[in-house]
Design a protein around this motif. Structure first.
Motif, PDB file in Angstrom:
ATOM      1  N   LEU A 426      41.981 -70.903  42.414  1.00 47.01           N
ATOM      2  CA  LEU A 426      40.943 -69.874  42.542  1.00 47.01           C
ATOM      3  C   LEU A 426      40.067 -69.822  41.290  1.00 47.01           C
ATOM      4  O   LEU A 426      38.841 -69.685  41.368  1.00 47.01           O
ATOM      5  CB  LEU A 426      41.596 -68.517  42.793  1.00 47.01           C
ATOM      6  CG  LEU A 426      40.647 -67.322  42.910  1.00 47.01           C
ATOM      7  CD1 LEU A 426      39.666 -67.521  44.063  1.00 47.01           C
ATOM      8  CD2 LEU A 426      41.435 -66.027  43.087  1.00 47.01           C
ATOM      9  N   GLU A 427      40.691 -69.957  40.144  1.00 46.71           N
ATOM     10  CA  GLU A 427      39.933 -69.929  38.894  1.00 46.71           C
ATOM     11  C   GLU A 427      38.964 -71.102  38.823  1.00 46.71           C
ATOM     12  O   GLU A 427      37.843 -70.970  38.317  1.00 46.71           O
ATOM     13  CB  GLU A 427      40.882 -69.965  37.703  1.00 46.71           C
ATOM     14  CG  GLU A 427      41.642 -68.663  37.479  1.00 46.71           C
ATOM     15  CD  GLU A 427      42.540 -68.727  36.261  1.00 46.71           C
ATOM     16  OE1 GLU A 427      42.660 -69.833  35.671  1.00 46.71           O
ATOM     17  OE2 GLU A 427      43.124 -67.693  35.897  1.00 46.71           O
ATOM     18  N   GLN A 428      39.410 -72.256  39.341  1.00 46.49           N
ATOM     19  CA  GLN A 428      38.517 -73.421  39.323  1.00 46.49           C
ATOM     20  C   GLN A 428      37.295 -73.183  40.200  1.00 46.49           C
ATOM     21  O   GLN A 428      36.170 -73.553  39.844  1.00 46.49           O
ATOM     22  CB  GLN A 428      39.273 -74.668  39.790  1.00 46.49           C
ATOM     23  CG  GLN A 428      40.344 -75.139  38.803  1.00 46.49           C
ATOM     24  CD  GLN A 428      41.123 -76.332  39.322  1.00 46.49           C
ATOM     25  OE1 GLN A 428      40.951 -76.756  40.486  1.00 46.49           O
ATOM     26  NE2 GLN A 428      41.998 -76.866  38.485  1.00 46.49           N
ATOM     27  N   ARG A 429      37.536 -72.542  41.352  1.00 46.90           N
ATOM     28  CA  ARG A 429      36.400 -72.239  42.222  1.00 46.90           C
ATOM     29  C   ARG A 429      35.454 -71.220  41.559  1.00 46.90           C
ATOM     30  O   ARG A 429      34.225 -71.357  41.639  1.00 46.90           O
ATOM     31  CB  ARG A 429      36.914 -71.670  43.549  1.00 46.90           C
ATOM     32  CG  ARG A 429      37.669 -72.689  44.401  1.00 46.90           C
ATOM     33  CD  ARG A 429      38.132 -72.046  45.692  1.00 46.90           C
ATOM     34  NE  ARG A 429      38.860 -72.998  46.528  1.00 46.90           N
ATOM     35  CZ  ARG A 429      39.386 -72.704  47.706  1.00 46.90           C
ATOM     36  NH1 ARG A 429      39.295 -71.454  48.188  1.00 46.90           N
ATOM     37  NH2 ARG A 429      40.018 -73.624  48.408  1.00 46.90           N
ATOM     38  N   VAL A 430      36.071 -70.234  40.932  1.00 50.34           N
ATOM     39  CA  VAL A 430      35.246 -69.246  40.230  1.00 50.34           C
ATOM     40  C   VAL A 430      34.464 -69.906  39.106  1.00 50.34           C
ATOM     41  O   VAL A 430      33.281 -69.613  38.870  1.00 50.34           O
ATOM     42  CB  VAL A 430      36.131 -68.107  39.682  1.00 50.34           C
ATOM     43  CG1 VAL A 430      35.319 -67.192  38.764  1.00 50.34           C
ATOM     44  CG2 VAL A 430      36.742 -67.314  40.820  1.00 50.34           C
ATOM     45  N   GLN A 431      35.112 -70.841  38.433  1.00 54.33           N
ATOM     46  CA  GLN A 431      34.433 -71.532  37.341  1.00 54.33           C
ATOM     47  C   GLN A 431      33.244 -72.342  37.853  1.00 54.33           C
ATOM     48  O   GLN A 431      32.178 -72.355  37.232  1.00 54.33           O
ATOM     49  CB  GLN A 431      35.422 -72.445  36.610  1.00 54.33           C
ATOM     50  CG  GLN A 431      34.816 -73.172  35.416  1.00 54.33           C
ATOM     51  CD  GLN A 431      35.839 -74.030  34.694  1.00 54.33           C
ATOM     52  OE1 GLN A 431      37.005 -74.103  35.098  1.00 54.33           O
ATOM     53  NE2 GLN A 431      35.405 -74.697  33.639  1.00 54.33           N
ATOM     54  N   LYS A 432      33.457 -72.998  39.029  1.00 57.77           N
ATOM     55  CA  LYS A 432      32.364 -73.785  39.594  1.00 57.77           C
ATOM     56  C   LYS A 432      31.190 -72.878  39.960  1.00 57.77           C
ATOM     57  O   LYS A 432      30.022 -73.196  39.697  1.00 57.77           O
ATOM     58  CB  LYS A 432      32.867 -74.536  40.831  1.00 57.77           C
ATOM     59  CG  LYS A 432      31.810 -75.417  41.480  1.00 57.77           C
ATOM     60  CD  LYS A 432      32.380 -76.163  42.680  1.00 57.77           C
ATOM     61  CE  LYS A 432      31.311 -77.034  43.326  1.00 57.77           C
ATOM     62  NZ  LYS A 432      31.839 -77.755  44.521  1.00 57.77           N
ATOM     63  N   ARG A 433      31.542 -71.720  40.561  1.00 58.45           N
ATOM     64  CA  ARG A 433      30.482 -70.784  40.929  1.00 58.45           C
ATOM     65  C   ARG A 433      29.780 -70.228  39.680  1.00 58.45           C
ATOM     66  O   ARG A 433      28.564 -70.053  39.663  1.00 58.45           O
ATOM     67  CB  ARG A 433      31.091 -69.631  41.740  1.00 58.45           C
ATOM     68  CG  ARG A 433      30.080 -68.591  42.223  1.00 58.45           C
ATOM     69  CD  ARG A 433      28.996 -69.211  43.057  1.00 58.45           C
ATOM     70  NE  ARG A 433      28.045 -68.226  43.523  1.00 58.45           N
ATOM     71  CZ  ARG A 433      26.843 -68.502  44.013  1.00 58.45           C
ATOM     72  NH1 ARG A 433      26.445 -69.780  44.087  1.00 58.45           N
ATOM     73  NH2 ARG A 433      26.050 -67.539  44.432  1.00 58.45           N
ATOM     74  N   THR A 434      30.574 -70.015  38.662  1.00 61.74           N
ATOM     75  CA  THR A 434      30.004 -69.526  37.396  1.00 61.74           C
ATOM     76  C   THR A 434      29.044 -70.536  36.807  1.00 61.74           C
ATOM     77  O   THR A 434      27.973 -70.185  36.282  1.00 61.74           O
ATOM     78  CB  THR A 434      31.128 -69.221  36.401  1.00 61.74           C
ATOM     79  OG1 THR A 434      32.019 -68.252  36.965  1.00 61.74           O
ATOM     80  CG2 THR A 434      30.572 -68.683  35.087  1.00 61.74           C
ATOM     81  N   GLU A 435      29.414 -71.794  36.896  1.00 61.29           N
ATOM     82  CA  GLU A 435      28.529 -72.836  36.372  1.00 61.29           C
ATOM     83  C   GLU A 435      27.216 -72.878  37.146  1.00 61.29           C
ATOM     84  O   GLU A 435      26.140 -73.073  36.571  1.00 61.29           O
ATOM     85  CB  GLU A 435      29.233 -74.195  36.436  1.00 61.29           C
ATOM     86  CG  GLU A 435      30.394 -74.328  35.455  1.00 61.29           C
ATOM     87  CD  GLU A 435      31.148 -75.626  35.636  1.00 61.29           C
ATOM     88  OE1 GLU A 435      30.822 -76.369  36.601  1.00 61.29           O
ATOM     89  OE2 GLU A 435      32.062 -75.910  34.829  1.00 61.29           O
ATOM     90  N   GLU A 436      27.339 -72.679  38.478  1.00 64.52           N
ATOM     91  CA  GLU A 436      26.115 -72.669  39.278  1.00 64.52           C
ATOM     92  C   GLU A 436      25.217 -71.483  38.880  1.00 64.52           C
ATOM     93  O   GLU A 436      23.997 -71.630  38.770  1.00 64.52           O
ATOM     94  CB  GLU A 436      26.479 -72.585  40.764  1.00 64.52           C
ATOM     95  CG  GLU A 436      27.169 -73.834  41.299  1.00 64.52           C
ATOM     96  CD  GLU A 436      27.648 -73.666  42.730  1.00 64.52           C
ATOM     97  OE1 GLU A 436      27.562 -72.513  43.231  1.00 64.52           O
ATOM     98  OE2 GLU A 436      28.120 -74.651  43.325  1.00 64.52           O
ATOM     99  N   LEU A 437      25.857 -70.316  38.714  1.00 68.81           N
ATOM    100  CA  LEU A 437      25.083 -69.156  38.283  1.00 68.81           C
ATOM    101  C   LEU A 437      24.478 -69.363  36.897  1.00 68.81           C
ATOM    102  O   LEU A 437      23.343 -68.958  36.623  1.00 68.81           O
ATOM    103  CB  LEU A 437      25.974 -67.904  38.270  1.00 68.81           C
ATOM    104  CG  LEU A 437      26.421 -67.389  39.637  1.00 68.81           C
ATOM    105  CD1 LEU A 437      27.415 -66.247  39.478  1.00 68.81           C
ATOM    106  CD2 LEU A 437      25.220 -66.916  40.453  1.00 68.81           C
ATOM    107  N   HIS A 438      25.252 -70.009  36.044  1.00 68.85           N
ATOM    108  CA  HIS A 438      24.744 -70.288  34.702  1.00 68.85           C
ATOM    109  C   HIS A 438      23.523 -71.201  34.756  1.00 68.85           C
ATOM    110  O   HIS A 438      22.535 -70.989  34.032  1.00 68.85           O
ATOM    111  CB  HIS A 438      25.847 -70.931  33.855  1.00 68.85           C
ATOM    112  CG  HIS A 438      25.396 -71.323  32.475  1.00 68.85           C
ATOM    113  ND1 HIS A 438      25.161 -70.405  31.485  1.00 68.85           N
ATOM    114  CD2 HIS A 438      25.127 -72.552  31.945  1.00 68.85           C
ATOM    115  CE1 HIS A 438      24.768 -71.026  30.398  1.00 68.85           C
ATOM    116  NE2 HIS A 438      24.746 -72.344  30.655  1.00 68.85           N
ATOM    117  N   GLN A 439      23.613 -72.181  35.643  1.00 74.74           N
ATOM    118  CA  GLN A 439      22.474 -73.096  35.780  1.00 74.74           C
ATOM    119  C   GLN A 439      21.252 -72.349  36.309  1.00 74.74           C
ATOM    120  O   GLN A 439      20.126 -72.564  35.844  1.00 74.74           O
ATOM    121  CB  GLN A 439      22.859 -74.252  36.722  1.00 74.74           C
ATOM    122  CG  GLN A 439      21.754 -75.301  36.879  1.00 74.74           C
ATOM    123  CD  GLN A 439      22.197 -76.466  37.752  1.00 74.74           C
ATOM    124  OE1 GLN A 439      23.343 -76.496  38.220  1.00 74.74           O
ATOM    125  NE2 GLN A 439      21.324 -77.414  37.968  1.00 74.74           N
ATOM    126  N   ALA A 440      21.505 -71.455  37.297  1.00 80.34           N
ATOM    127  CA  ALA A 440      20.384 -70.680  37.830  1.00 80.34           C
ATOM    128  C   ALA A 440      19.787 -69.767  36.756  1.00 80.34           C
ATOM    129  O   ALA A 440      18.558 -69.633  36.637  1.00 80.34           O
ATOM    130  CB  ALA A 440      20.858 -69.852  39.021  1.00 80.34           C
TER     131      ALA A 440
END
Length: 685
Positions: A426-440
C-alpha cells in the motif's frame, strides 16, 4: 724636745681634708649631673635678665642649629624661633621674670636651625631667681628635643581621625569608655544605632537601658568573656525610643596599661537588622524548600555547588538511587560513580554555568541496584537555584520513573514493525501516487514561473515602445508643435493620453500578477499606521478634491504590510475620485470586531479564526448594487474614461489582496448617496 701634739696643725689638716672631700663630692655631683643631662639629651641654658646674654651648652646650641655667634643674647636667639611661636615664648619668659607672677617657665615651641634650617620642636622648662628686693638676677633651665614625640602624636591623631572617618563613613558608630570614671564618648551615629536618636546625653547606661531584656544575659556573658580575652563581641537586640527593635553588633577591645590593668574600652557598633531579617527570610525559604522537597510527589533532590553535593533527597529519590541515606552530603560523582560514563554530569555542569534549565523525557540511566547494573528510564528536569545575589548555588533535580511506560512503548513499536511489512505494498502505491502529484505540482510551479516571467517580460517589452511613443510625441509637440493645425495637436494629445493609459494599465497588470504569483510573509500589521501612511501619500489628491477624512480606532491585523497598503490606497483613492461635485467630500475609515453570528453568514472565512470588519465609507456618486459582482472583475468600469480616469483593475487588485489574506470583500452603495466598501481581515490570535 717638746713632744706635745700641735693641736692647731691637726685642726688645719682636718679642715683641708674636709674641703678636699667636699670639692671631690661637688665634682662628682657635677659629673653625674652632666652624665644625666647627656643621657636625657637635655641642654642647659642660663640667661642674665639684666643684659639679656644667654649661655648655651653644646646640646642647646645643637637644638638651635649651632648659631655662629660666640656670645648669644635674647634678641638674636628669638630670630631662630618659628615666627608663629615667638609671641608665645616671649610671654612665657615675661611671666617667669615678673616678680608678681614668678610663673614656672614651661613651653613648647619650634626652632628653625641657624645653620641647617631644620625645624625642631623643643620643650623648655626653667625658673627665674630673685633678690630679696624682688629683682630677677638669674633665669635658667633645660631644653629637650620633642620633635619625634610631636610627630608621632600627630601621626596617631591623624590615624585616629582617619579611623573615625572610616568607621562613620561605613555607617557604623564608634565609642570609647574610660574605665576609671566610667565615662563614655560616642558618635552621633552610634547613638542613632542604639537609641534611634542622633543626640543622646546618656552615660554608659545607654548600652544597658536600651538592650532588649531577653538579650541582657547575652550581653553580660560577652563582657565576662571580654574580661578574660580583651575582645568584646556580641549581637543583641536594642529597643529604640519609639519602641521599635533593631539588631546591633558590638565589637570592642580593652586597652591595658603597663601593669596589665584595663584602662579603656573602645569599639564600634553596627546596625545589622537588614542582615538578620535577610537571614531569617533565607532560613524560612530553606525550610519551605525542605518541606516542599520532602512532600513532593516525585523524586526530588538538591545538588549544591560545583561539586554537586547531595542535599535533601526525599524518600522517592533515595529509592531510585537504591543506596539509602549514605549518599547524603557526598558529591554526586562519589555517591553514584556509575553515572561517570553517562551524560548527566556534563548536563549538570552546563546548567550550573549557563543558568538555563534542562528537561528530558524517557532518558535512559544505568544505575547499580543491589550490586547489579540495571537500565531505567526517567522524565527529569534540572532547575538552577539562585541566591539573593543572583548567583547559582544549587540545582534542583526532579525525576519520574517511566521505565514501565518506555518498555511498553518499545514492545508496541516492535509489534508495529511486524505489521509494517503488511502495508508495504500500500505504501508503494501511495508513493507512486505521491510522485504523480509531485510531478503535477512541479508542472504547476513551472507554469506559474513561466507566467511570472511572461508578465515581467511582457510588461517590460510593452513599456519600451510606449516610452518611445511618449518620448517622440513629446519631441514632436515641442519641436514641431507650431507646425500642426488644431486637428494635428488634438491627435497628438490623444496619442500621449492613450500611451499613458496603456502604461498605467501595464503597471496595474504587473501589480496584479505579482499578487497572484508571489508568496509573502505574514505578521501583525497596525492598520492605523497603514492608513496614516496612505493618507500622507494621497495628500495632494485629498487637498485637490477638498475631502475630509475621518478615522476611527483601527486594530492590528494578521497580514502583509505591502499588500494591505495597496488595498487601503485603492479603496481610499476610489472614495476620493468618485465624489459629487456639488457636495463636500466626507470619507470615514472605521473598524470593529466580528461576532460569531456575523462570521457564520460570510462565505470562505474560517470559523476558528478571529476577524475584524474594516470599512471605507464615502458620500460620493455611489453605484447600483446590481453591478456589485462586476466591479471586482478585471477591466470592468461603470463610468466612461471621460468622466473618471483609471484602468479598471484597482478593485480587482483589492479582491486579490483580500483573498491572499483569507478574508472577504464586499460593498454597499446607493446612487447619489455614497458607497461603503467592507473588508473582513483576520487578526492575530
Amino acid at each position: 724636745m717638746n713632744t706635745k701634739p700641735n693641736l692647731n696643725n691637726n685642726k688645719l689638716m682636718g679642715d683641708l681634708s674636709e674641703e678636699l672631700q667636699s670639692e671631690v663630692a661637688r665634682l662628682e655631683s657635677e659629673a653625674n649631673l652632666q652624665f644625666a643631662l647627656g643621657a636625657a639629651q637635655l641642654g642647659v641654658w642660663n640667661m642674665n635678665p639684666d643684659t639679656g646674654e644667654v649661655y648655651f651648652d653644646e646640646r642647646c646650641r645643637e637644638l638651635y642649629g649651632n648659631p655662629p655667634e660666640e656670645i648669644l643674647n635674647f634678641e638674636s636667639l628669638i630670630l631662630h624661633i618659628h615666627f608663629e611661636d615667638r609671641e608665645k615664648v616671649t610671654i612665657a619668659i615675661s611671666d617667669a621674670l615678673d616678680p608678681n607672677k614668678r610663673l614656672t617657665y614651661d613651653v613648647r615651641y619650634r626652632t628653625v636651625g641657624a645653620a641647617d634650617n631644620r625645624l625642631r620642636w623643643l620643650h623648655c622648662t626653667g625658673k627665674a631667681y630673685f633678690t630679696p628686693e624682688g629683682a630677677p638676677y638669674r633665669f635658667s633651665g633645660v631644653s629637650r628635643n620633642v620633635t619625634d614625640e610631636i610627630s608621632n602624636r600627630e601621626r596617631v591623631a591623624w590615624a585616629d581621625q582617619q579611623a573615625a572617618m572610616t568607621i562613620e563613613g561605613s555607617g557604623a558608630g564608634s565609642f570609647l569608655v574610660t574605665l576609671a570614671t566610667d565615662e563614655i564618648i560616642y558618635s552621633p551615629t552610634m547613638s542613632r544605632i542604639i537609641t534611634g536618636r542622633d543626640n543622646n546625653t546618656d552615660s554608659r547606661e545607654v548600652f544597658i537601658r536600651h538592650v532588649h531584656p531577653e538579650d541582657a544575659d547575652k550581653r553580660l556573658n560577652a563582657y565576662k568573656v571580654a574580661s578574660a580575652t580583651g575582645q568584646l563581641r556580641y549581637e543583641a537586640r536594642f529597643v529604640w525610643h519609639d519602641k521599635s527593635v533593631h539588631w546591633v553588633r558590638v565589637i570592642g577591645q580593652y586597652l591595658f596599661d603597663s601593669t596589665g590593668k584595663a584602662v579603656s574600652l573602645s569599639g564600634v557598633v553596627m546596625d545589622i537588622t537588614d542582615r538578620i531579617e535577610a537571614e531569617n527570610i533565607i532560613r524560612t525559604s530553606e525550610e519551605h524548600l525542605r518541606t516542599l522537597i520532602e512532600q513532593a510527589p516525585v523524586a526530588t533532590s538538591l545538588f549544591v555547588g560545583r561539586e554537586m553535593i547531595i542535599e535533601l533527597p526525599n524518600e522517592a529519590m533515595l529509592k531510585i538511587w537504591g543506596k539509602g541515606n549514605s549518599v547524603i552530603g557526598k558529591p554526586l560523582h562519589e555517591a553514584l560513580p556509575e553515572l561517570q560514563s553517562q551524560p548527566f554530569f556534563k548536563i549538570l555542569s552546563e546548567v550550573f554555568e549557563t543558568g538555563v534549565p534542562y528537561a528530558a523525557s524517557g532518558s535512559r540511566a544505568d544505575l547499580v541496584m543491589n550490586g547489579v547494573l540495571e537500565t531505567f528510564y526517567f522524565d527529569f528536569t534540572y532547575k538552577p537555584l539562585r541566591n539573593s545575589k543572583g548567583e547559582i548555588y544549587a540545582i534542583l533535580d526532579m525525576a519520574v520513573d517511566v521505565t514501565e511506560q518506555v518498555k511498553s512503548r518499545q514492545a508496541l513499536e516492535q509489534s508495529e514493525e511486524r505489521y509494517r511489512q503488511l502495508v508495504n505494498e500500500l505504501e508503494q502505491r501511495v508513493q507512486k501516487r505521491t510522485e504523480e502529484l509531485h510531478q503535477a505540482n512541479q508542472e504547476l510551479l513551472n507554469s506559474n514561473s513561466n507566467l511570472q516571467q511572461f508578465a515581467y517580460a511582457a510588461s517590460h517589452d510593452m513599456q519600451e515602445p510606449l516610452r518611445k511613443i511618449l518620448s517622440f510625441s513629446s519631441r514632436l509637440q515641442t519641436v514641431y508643435g507650431n507646425s500642426f493645425d488644431e486637428n494635428g495637436i488634438f491627435m497628438l494629445n490623444r496619442i500621449q493620453d492613450a500611451s499613458k493609459r496603456m502604461s498605467s494599465m501595464i503597471d496595474d497588470l504587473l501589480a496584479y500578477s505579482r499578487l497572484t504569483t508571489r508568496d509573502s510573509a505574514f505578521e501583525p500589521v497596525d492598520l492605523d499606521k497603514i492608513v496614516s501612511s496612505v493618507i500622507a501619500d494621497l495628500e495632494f489628491s485629498i487637498e485637490e478634491q477638498k475631502s475630509e477624512i475621518k478615522i476611527g480606532p483601527l486594530p492590528t491585523v494578521w497580514g502583509n504590510a505591502s499588500q494591505l497598503t495597496q488595498l487601503v490606497q485603492n479603496l481610499l483613492s476610489n472614495a476620493i475620485k468618485y465624489r459629487k461635485q456639488d457636495v463636500p467630500s466626507v470619507i470615514e475609515i472605521l473598524a470593529r470586531d466580528v461576532d460569531a453570528a456575523e462570521l457564520a453568514e460570510l462565505p470562505r472565512l474560517f470559523s476558528e479564526h478571529h476577524y475584524t470588519r474594516f470599512e471605507v465609507r464615502d458620500n460620493g456618486i455611489g453605484f447600483d448594487e446590481k453591478y456589485l459582482d462586476r466591479i471586482f472583475q478585471m477591466f470592468q468600469r461603470l463610468h466612461g474614461r471621460g468622466e473618471f480616469s483609471g484602468s479598471g483593475i484597482g478593485l480587482a487588485l483589492c479582491k486579490k489582496v483580500v483573498q491572499n489574506h483569507h478574508g472577504y470583500i464586499t460593498a454597499k452603495s446607493e446612487l447619489e448617496v455614497g458607497s461603503t466598501f467592507i473588508v473582513y481581515l483576520p487578526v492575530p490570535n
